[in-house]
Design a protein around this motif. Structure first.
Motif, PDB file in Angstrom:
ATOM      1  N   ALA A  62      11.920  90.809  46.312  1.00 52.87           N
ATOM      2  CA  ALA A  62      12.559  89.598  45.773  1.00 52.87           C
ATOM      3  C   ALA A  62      11.879  88.393  46.426  1.00 52.87           C
ATOM      4  N   MET A  63      10.675  88.062  45.927  1.00 53.58           N
ATOM      5  CA  MET A  63       9.858  87.051  46.585  1.00 53.58           C
ATOM      6  C   MET A  63      10.003  85.673  45.938  1.00 53.58           C
ATOM      7  N   ASP A  64      11.161  85.363  45.385  1.00 56.07           N
ATOM      8  CA  ASP A  64      11.359  84.046  44.789  1.00 56.07           C
ATOM      9  C   ASP A  64      11.418  82.959  45.861  1.00 56.07           C
ATOM     10  N   GLU A  65      11.846  83.333  47.064  1.00 48.93           N
ATOM     11  CA  GLU A  65      11.956  82.379  48.165  1.00 48.93           C
ATOM     12  C   GLU A  65      10.947  82.728  49.250  1.00 48.93           C
ATOM     13  N   ASN A  66      10.398  81.697  49.886  1.00 48.37           N
ATOM     14  CA  ASN A  66       9.546  81.924  51.041  1.00 48.37           C
ATOM     15  C   ASN A  66      10.404  82.109  52.287  1.00 48.37           C
ATOM     16  N   PRO A  67       9.915  82.837  53.287  1.00 50.08           N
ATOM     17  CA  PRO A  67      10.669  82.927  54.542  1.00 50.08           C
ATOM     18  C   PRO A  67      10.770  81.544  55.195  1.00 50.08           C
ATOM     19  N   SER A  68      11.797  81.354  56.006  1.00 49.99           N
ATOM     20  CA  SER A  68      11.970  80.086  56.705  1.00 49.99           C
ATOM     21  C   SER A  68      12.585  80.346  58.068  1.00 49.99           C
ATOM     22  N   VAL A  69      12.407  79.374  58.964  1.00 50.27           N
ATOM     23  CA  VAL A  69      12.944  79.468  60.313  1.00 50.27           C
ATOM     24  C   VAL A  69      13.840  78.263  60.579  1.00 50.27           C
ATOM     25  N   LEU A  70      14.727  78.448  61.542  1.00 50.54           N
ATOM     26  CA  LEU A  70      15.660  77.399  61.947  1.00 50.54           C
ATOM     27  C   LEU A  70      15.294  76.944  63.354  1.00 50.54           C
ATOM     28  N   VAL A  71      15.130  75.636  63.522  1.00 51.71           N
ATOM     29  CA  VAL A  71      14.886  75.042  64.836  1.00 51.71           C
ATOM     30  C   VAL A  71      16.147  74.290  65.245  1.00 51.71           C
ATOM     31  N   VAL A  72      16.660  74.623  66.423  1.00 53.31           N
ATOM     32  CA  VAL A  72      17.888  74.006  66.925  1.00 53.31           C
ATOM     33  C   VAL A  72      17.542  73.194  68.172  1.00 53.31           C
ATOM     34  N   GLY A  73      17.942  71.946  68.190  1.00 53.02           N
ATOM     35  CA  GLY A  73      17.694  71.079  69.338  1.00 53.02           C
ATOM     36  C   GLY A  73      18.962  70.388  69.793  1.00 53.02           C
ATOM     37  N   ARG A  74      18.867  69.748  70.943  1.00 55.17           N
ATOM     38  CA  ARG A  74      19.997  69.024  71.514  1.00 55.17           C
ATOM     39  C   ARG A  74      19.522  67.614  71.874  1.00 55.17           C
ATOM     40  N   CYS A  75      20.266  66.609  71.497  1.00 55.33           N
ATOM     41  CA  CYS A  75      19.848  65.221  71.673  1.00 55.33           C
ATOM     42  C   CYS A  75      20.327  64.663  73.008  1.00 55.33           C
ATOM     43  N   GLY A  76      19.946  65.300  74.081  1.00 56.34           N
ATOM     44  CA  GLY A  76      20.334  64.805  75.388  1.00 56.34           C
ATOM     45  C   GLY A  76      20.428  65.935  76.385  1.00 56.34           C
TER      46      GLY A  76
END
Length: 988
Positions: free
Chosen positions: A546-560
């Motif tokens: 089911a290759m309709d979507e490309n893989p993706s990653v999540l980047v989580v950061g903290r502002c301080g």
């Protein structure tokens, strides 16, 4: 009979042929670079000194934030030499003395070293101590020579030192013992034998000391009080003038010294900027007579005229970076100014005495993915027409290093890869019909030439040119660099996140950068002022069907820096590097929990836990909340408070009760807590199993056909605690005062399943958890040696089911659900062994089905990776194993773990500044992919049980076919000859 003999001969030759195909642990010279790659970096440059005066190699010596000193070739950016210092030996300053030594000051100003400029060999080292901790300053007095020796002035630990640059001998020293004195600058006026030491005392008193640089004699001491106090650092404008800010940051102070008197001139910042909306910051610079201020996004360049008078030269709201001054002729200085304008940067070189006159003005196209210019270093050269030319070294926001010359980027280095903080992987696209890029042999001549070269290499008759040709052929034929998936799963993308907040996709075939992306949404001031605490997670992993979507990653950061600082999210496509979306959160992110559930688009559900232990579900979709509600009662998590010595377990309670309704927010309830008494134990390490680890079987068949069942739980947590006194450096306590305690804790119930104490031992502890066992490394004070211990935990509730035949026939129900709330019947087996090395990191190999035997990957103190078979850490080892145990593979017990030279995964290479080791399973069960990162990067393929399920990459199918045909022909020829012989014998 003859046919039988021929068949036996055929089988023998075939067996001999295949036996030669078995893989070996070591590599031949022409195999290096086929299955692995190694890349060297230096990190983000913070100081640079050019050495271009003499003919020959032009170079620049740099120090970096990764504690690297390096000499780079100015023509190509390659590394001549480098040294990676220890993490606690931070570099404070560098310079070049007498044209042949690189002088470095490090360890808070305590260590001064000289390195030979051509080859980087250390010439001498001096230890500098003082009465108190203070700022560290380095100054090489080029115009003060004593017997052809440059004097190096160092202020450190409240003491001024003069050191010989030839042998490191301390010539004189002068103490500044006033406790409240904060020295800011050490100044040498041009052509003078005097040194001025300036600083603040009690935050409102300006102090100036005049010292004879030849003998350290104090000639004069002046001081003046300013009731408003001082903020930040003082900046030198000229030998007699300095500028500083008052304690409010709203008044600019011009400090002048004339005829032994210190005077202050106050100028409100508002007079220079107009209505300033924030505090001002003085930009450090060494340009005579000129300095710059930054107020919010505005940069102001100011000239000091006469006795403290200020003249505003330019105001700009463009992002601006300024270099230090460069002396281009006697009494004449120049400096570089870089400003951003869209996709270009404007480079201007100005003389210090004429703001409107430009020595150089150029515009250079710059990749937006590099961000802003952070630092600028300038160097000059003489053109053929005797005019001045300039080369400019710039450090970008993404930590990359570039050299600009004649309006072009001469070379660039991606040194952001020296500070990787998180790694994940992504599959490549599936190769579609009609786009195959597989290469075939061009003609028979090329085919024969290739095999002749390989034969010469095997017989060790190949010349260096032949070896290079063989290596090139192997690299071309391996197809390892294709941008599509291979059937063995060797080709992947390594998605790495750097400290600069930039994502890179590295191809596992050759380590090249496929794409890079600076997370601009996370760097916008309105979104995030101080972005820290970055982490990387797999967000969407579509199945190949089911290759309709490309893989993706999540980047989580903290502002301080605080845990309650708001979080920020970014979603990035792993095929293109495009940022799909970003979110600035209203809540904090203290913990991220990837859940084992996905929606119909293969997006993985994540729980983000804030500082108040509220759980926030992402993605925020109706489908996700529906899936989550069905599993609501099965979700547990825990938190570890190292400082307080508390581990707590939580479960979901209900939707958040707040003023703003949020159906994706949930309250939590505390289920349990384990408190370690602060007077006896301090948490120093925690580790748990990988979420994606595959276990082949729960049963372990041991000697005499007995069966033991592994206690497999994803909720097991390993915790190591140490006596509070033993949490410092090794040897700081006696064995009687030190102990180490290891725990196995169930994180659903908080039940302690196992506890063991190691008396006379201390950390640091490095541990790895896999299947039902944990291995941890620590220091034994009594034996004065490092140790590694192993704990294996087994399920006793199935102890009666020991029939191997039932297990083989599948009549044991090993998949029956087990509840953590039912008291587990477990037993543990443990053993300790001495180990030679200190560790930096430890990991374990992982394979697709979990069938292949495990190896521990140990990052040694020497920045290499050692593969150690898990069988050496079997707690069932004994001095005299029985015959059945020997057949099982139990190794006889020894007190130390062996270190086999051929087991170094990194061969003779070093991964300088080694930080972590990541293992990724390939589709081929025998093989695991290993990625080690630090200042350097290293990647290889590893087969812990050898490649039992495949042939080698360079296996010659044509040669096999020729061999089989030849053997079949030999059988027929032998058969015909034997028939003739028998016929002749019968006619006799």
């Amino acid at each position: 009979m003859a046919i039988a003999m021929a068949i036996r001969s055929f089988l023998f030759l075939l067996l001999l042929f295949f036996s030669s195909l078995n893989p070996i642990l070591s590599l031949y010279e022409d195999q290096v670079g086929l299955m692995d790659w190694h890349q060297q970096f230096i990190g983000k440059v913070k100081q640079a000194v050019f050495h271009t005066q003499k003919t020959g190699r032009k170079r620049v010596v740099v120090s970096t934030e990764e504690n690297v000193i390096a000499s780079l070739d100015l023509r190509h950016g390659e590394i001549f030499w480098r040294h990676v210092l220890a993490t606690n030996d931070v570099i404070d300053g560098i310079d070049i003395a007498i044209g042949k030594y690189v002088i470095t000051l490090s360890s808070g100003g305590s260590i001064l070293r000289a390195w030979n400029l051509p080859d980087g060999q250390m010439v001498w080292e001096s230890s500098l101590q003082g009465p108190k901790h203070s700022k560290s300053l380095l100054l090489v007095l080029t115009n003060l020579k004593v017997d052809k020796d440059n004097v190096v002035i160092v202020f450190t630990n409240g003491r001024l030192h003069a050191v010989s640059s030839i042998d490191g001998e301390v010539l004189w020293k002068k103490d500044f013992e006033a406790e409240s004195l904060d020295v800011q600058q050490v100044i040498q006026p041009p052509g003078s034998d005097l040194v001025y030491v300036v600083g603040f005392a009690a935050s409102s008193q300006f102090e100036m000391y005049q010292i004879n640089a030849r003998n350290g004699e104090l000639l004069k001491h002046e001081s003046a009080a300013f009731s408003g106090g001082f903020l930040g650092e003082v900046s030198l404008v000229s030998s007699e003038t300095l500028v500083a800010l008052d304690s409010t940051g709203s008044i600019l102070l011009t400090i002048s010294s004339h005829n032994g008197k210190i005077s202050f001139q106050q100028t409100p910042i508002s007079n220079l900027v107009g209505d300033s909306l924030g505090p001002a910051v003085i930009t450090p610079s060494s340009v005579t007579g000129i300095f710059s201020l930054k107020v919010n996004a505005i940069t102001i360049f100011i000239r000091v005229i006469g006795e403290g008078k200020l003249e505003v030269l330019e105001k700009t709201n463009l992002k601006t970076a300024v270099s230090d001054a460069l002396s281009i002729s006697e009494g004449k200085q120049a400096f570089a100014l870089i400003q951003h304008a869209g996709s270009e940067i404007h480079l201007t070189v100005k003389p210090a005495d004429d703001w409107d006159g430009n020595l150089l003005k150029e515009s250079i196209k710059m990749d937006r993915q590099r961000g802003l210019v952070h630092k600028v270093f300038i160097n000059n050269y003489i053109r053929t027409d005797r005019s001045y030319g300039f080369r400019v070294l710039i450090v970008m926001e993404d930590h990359s290093l570039l050299l600009l010359q004649q309006g072009e980027i001469v070379w660039s280095r991606e040194d952001g890869l020296a500070s990787i903080i998180d790694v994940t992987t992504s599959e490549l696209p599936v190769e579609k019909d009609g786009v195959s890029v597989a290469k075939v042999e061009h003609n028979l001549f090329e085919w024969l030439k290739g095999h002749m070269l390989k034969l010469k290499g095997t017989l060790m008759l190949a010349s260096p040119e032949d070896m290079a040709a063989i290596q090139s052929m192997r690299l071309k034929s391996s197809e390892k660099s294709k941008m599509t998936r291979d059937h063995n799963g060797f080709r992947k993308l390594l998605i790495v996140l750097t400290r600069a907040g930039k994502l890179f996709a590295l191809h596992t075939g050759d380590g090249r950068i496929v794409w890079s992306h600076l997370l601009q949404s996370l760097h916008k001031p309105q979104a995030c002022q101080h972005l820290i605490g970055l982490n990387l997670y797999q967000w969407q992993v579509p199945h190949h069907h089911a290759m309709d979507e490309n893989p993706s990653v999540l980047v989580v950061g903290r502002c301080g820096p605080s845990l309650d600082a708001p979080g920020v999210l970014s979603f990035v496509d792993t095929y293109t590097g495009k940022e799909l979306s970003s979110l600035s959160l209203a809540h904090s992110v203290a913990q991220v929990i990837p859940l084992p559930y996905t929606d119909s688009t293969e997006q993985r559900l994540h729980l983000l836990i804030d500082a108040d232990q509220h759980a926030h579900l992402y993605p925020k979709t109706p489908e996700a909340i529906g899936i989550f509600q069905r599993e609501f009662s099965n979700i547990y998590w825990y938190s570890v408070e190292d400082d307080n010595g508390i581990i707590k377990g939580y479960a979901l309670k209900s939707k958040c009760t707040s003023e703003v309704a949020d159906e994706f927010c949930f309250d939590s309830r505390e289920l349990w807590s384990v408190v370690f008494p602060s007077e006896s134990e301090k948490i120093i390490a925690t580790v748990t199993r990988k979420l994606n680890e595959v276990v082949h079987t729960q049963a372990k068949v041991i000697a005499d056909q007995d069966v033991m069942y592994k206690y497999l739980s994803r909720n097991l947590l390993f915790v190591a605690t140490a006596a509070p006194k033993a949490s410092g450096e090794i040897g700081s306590v006696t064995p009687e005062e030190s102990w180490l305690v290891a725990y196995l804790i169930d994180t659903v119930t908080g039940r302690i399943l196992h506890r063991v104490t190691h008396h006379g031992s201390q950390g640091p502890v490095h541990a790895v958890f896999s299947e039902n066992w944990v291995v941890y490394h620590y220091f034994n004070l009594r034996a004065h040696r490092y140790e590694m211990s192993v704990i294996e935990i087994y399920d006793q509730s199935r102890a009666d089911d020991k029939d191997v035949w039932k297990l083989v026939l599948g009549k044991h129900n090993l998949t029956s659900p087990i509840s953590s709330y039912s008291r587990p019947e477990v037993i543990t087996k443990s053993q300790s062994y001495f180990f030679t090395h200190s560790l930096k990191s430890i990991a374990v190999t992982s394979t697709a089905k979990g069938i292949t035997s495990k190896q521990l990957l140990i990052g040694t103190i020497g920045d290499q990776v050692l593969a150690l078979d898990k069988r050496f850490l079997d707690p069932r080892r004994s001095v005299n194993p029985t015959q059945a145990e020997k057949e099982e593979g139990i190794i006889p017990l020894t007190d130390s773990l062996p270190i086999i030279p051929q087991s170094y995964v990194t061969h003779a290479l070093r991964v300088e500044g080694l930080q972590g080791i990541v293992t990724v399973p390939a589709k081929l069960e025998s093989t695991t992919l290993v990625f080690a990162h630090g200042v350097d990067l290293f990647f290889t393929q590893l087969a812990p049980s050898r490649t039992y399920d495949s042939l080698t990459e360079d296996f010659s199918y044509a040669l096999l076919l020729i061999t089989i045909v030849a053997l079949v022909a030999a059988i027929f020829v032998t058969w015909i000859l034997s028939e003739r012989k028998e016929l002749q014998e019968k006619w006799r």
